[in-house]
Design an enzyme around this catalytic site. Sequence first.
Site, short mmCIF file in Angstrom:
data_model
loop_
_atom_site.label_atom_id
_atom_site.label_comp_id
_atom_site.label_asym_id
_atom_site.label_seq_id
_atom_site.Cartn_x
_atom_site.Cartn_y
_atom_site.Cartn_z
CG ASN A 57 -1.98 -1.06 1.17
OD1 ASN A 57 -2.75 -1.13 0.22
ND2 ASN A 57 -2.00 -1.93 2.18
CG ASN A 98 -3.85 -1.58 -9.96
OD1 ASN A 98 -3.59 -2.61 -10.58
ND2 ASN A 98 -4.20 -1.57 -8.68
CD GLU A 99 -7.69 -3.41 -9.27
OE1 GLU A 99 -8.60 -2.71 -8.79
OE2 GLU A 99 -7.15 -4.32 -8.63
CD GLU A 102 -1.94 -6.90 -7.18
OE1 GLU A 102 -3.01 -7.14 -6.59
OE2 GLU A 102 -1.69 -5.80 -7.69
CG HIS A 149 1.08 -1.88 -6.77
ND1 HIS A 149 0.37 -2.27 -7.88
CD2 HIS A 149 0.22 -1.96 -5.72
CE1 HIS A 149 -0.87 -2.59 -7.51
NE2 HIS A 149 -0.98 -2.41 -6.21
CD1 TRP A 207 -2.12 -8.65 -2.11
CD2 TRP A 207 -0.37 -8.02 -3.37
NE1 TRP A 207 -2.14 -7.27 -2.21
CE2 TRP A 207 -1.09 -6.86 -2.98
CE3 TRP A 207 0.78 -7.87 -4.16
CZ2 TRP A 207 -0.69 -5.57 -3.37
CZ3 TRP A 207 1.17 -6.59 -4.54
CH2 TRP A 207 0.43 -5.47 -4.15
CG MET A 252 5.82 2.82 -2.83
SD MET A 252 7.08 1.85 -3.64
CE MET A 252 7.86 3.12 -4.62
CE LYS A 253 -2.23 -0.38 -3.33
NZ LYS A 253 -3.02 -1.30 -2.51
C1 XIL Z 1 -4.85 -4.27 -1.42
C2 XIL Z 1 -4.02 -4.42 -0.17
O1 XIL Z 1 -3.54 -5.74 -0.10
C3 XIL Z 1 -4.86 -4.08 1.04
O2 XIL Z 1 -4.05 -4.06 2.20
C4 XIL Z 1 -5.54 -2.75 0.86
O3 XIL Z 1 -6.41 -2.52 1.94
C5 XIL Z 1 -6.30 -2.69 -0.45
O4 XIL Z 1 -5.43 -3.00 -1.50
N1 XIL Z 1 -5.36 -5.24 -6.38
C6 XIL Z 1 -4.27 -4.42 -6.20
C7 XIL Z 1 -3.69 -4.24 -4.88
O5 XIL Z 1 -3.73 -3.92 -7.20
O6 XIL Z 1 -3.15 -2.96 -4.71
C8 XIL Z 1 -4.67 -4.52 -3.79
O7 XIL Z 1 -4.02 -4.46 -2.54
C9 XIL Z 1 -5.34 -5.86 -4.00
C10 XIL Z 1 -6.09 -5.89 -5.30
#
Ligand code: XIL
Length: 457
Positions: free
Chosen positions: A174, A263-264, A370, A215, A417, A176-177
């Site tokens: 988390n 991402n996503e 992940e 990430h 992950w 580097m978000k």
């Molecule tokens: C998740 C983390 O593992 C959690 O601790 C946080 O609360 C939410 O994010 N896809 C991703 C990751 O790209 O960044 C996510 O990580 C899980 C789903």
Amino acid sequence: MKKIKITYFLKTFACLLAFISSDIVSGNNFATINEFVAPVAKQAINEKHNEFTASWQQASANNEYQLDVSRNSSFLTYVNGYNGKIVNDVCAVVSNLEENTEYYYRVRAVVDGKLSKNSNVILVSIQATFNKELTLKSAATDFLVGVAVNPNRISNAIYSEIYQREFNSLTAENAMKMKSIFQGIDNMGNHIYDWSKSDAIVNYAEANDMNIHGHTLIWHESIPDFLQNFSGTNDQFQAVIETYITDVVNRYQGKVDSWDVVNEAIDDNSVSLRNTLFLNRMGKDYVKKCFQFARNADANVMLFYNDYNLIFDSKKQKSALALIDDLIKSDLIDGVGYQMHINYDFPSKSVIRSATNQIVKRQLLVHFSELDVKVNPNGDIDQFIKNRALAQRNKVNDVVTVYNNIPNKFKYALTVWGLKDDDSWIMQRYGNMDWPLLFDSSLNKKEAYLGFIEALK
Ligand code: XIL
């Protein structure tokens, strides 16, 4: 004679270490444990090609135990000499073993002539001499093995030892978000950043010579509130995002090896972009714009698109590939991250393989980014039963086999992950009890760990 004495000393010392470290991990005060409570068996130490040291936590003030060692997890037969072998210590060397064989051990405490219940069962995989030092990273000769970390865990000696032994790449789970880094914008329009958590992880990776996958620059689930409520124009919003991406990528230039830029971005079971703040504010070209900002900031860092369910959600895969093709045309993308949040029985190996080939065909790097494997997606078990552990091992084996079989030049990293089951995000997110990772909550290697290693033999 002298050699025997030294060996004896070393073994006693190893037992002492096992005792101290087991106590640190559990935090238990053994003196208060009920006499008839079963001892807790710990991971084997000093694994060699023909022996290992079984260890466990002291169960009471009394020091006598019975140790069973077997080649089967249900202890139908015993290894010669280890059917209730009496031990007056919290560990014992188990010797004369065969290479490339799996052994299981358990212990009981003897208290006033009575026996406690059996402890948990520990699996030990005895490797051949040539690969007795096998770890995840040494088994994976052609790609990096990564793990998701956070600042607390890298500063914990027990985690850190395993990170360094098993992995050569890190992803911040988390830290580097955007929500972690981007704190606000002051009256002069200057961005306010908190680099403390991201720096801690980057510095740790640098100090320990590990790869860093950044990430993630843009993710709809990590938008700080002030930005969610941004009152400026769309152009001003875009300028903020450009500055943010530029500042983050610049700060870690030459340190972070690759970035998930967006991402996503794709909706589930759909051919559309996900409806996010970035789409609304920056338009349907926003993904490309973000990749361009990152590329402008650092011409050398590798840029990735990362998403989940791309393997089996065919609509989502189709639109992701269209987006990726567009980025390829503009020469803005180096690789694709398939998040591997999967189940013990799904998706199949052939489905994983054909989705992976879509990226290879496009000559991009593949990141299995992940990995965690749910064993209880439907909530039908309340204990981690053996057949699920074995199914999980097989699924991890499928994933690693597919990855290892792609041409070397398209391999990058396979990232898990999290380290141990009870640290995983899965339980919080999906509600069911689960055991999705390669190490159990006591940091023992699981069947799934062996599935990873055996895919690389
Ligand atoms: C998740 C983390 O593992 C959690 O601790 C946080 O609360 C939410 O994010 N896809 C991703 C990751 O790209 O960044 C996510 O990580 C899980 C789903």
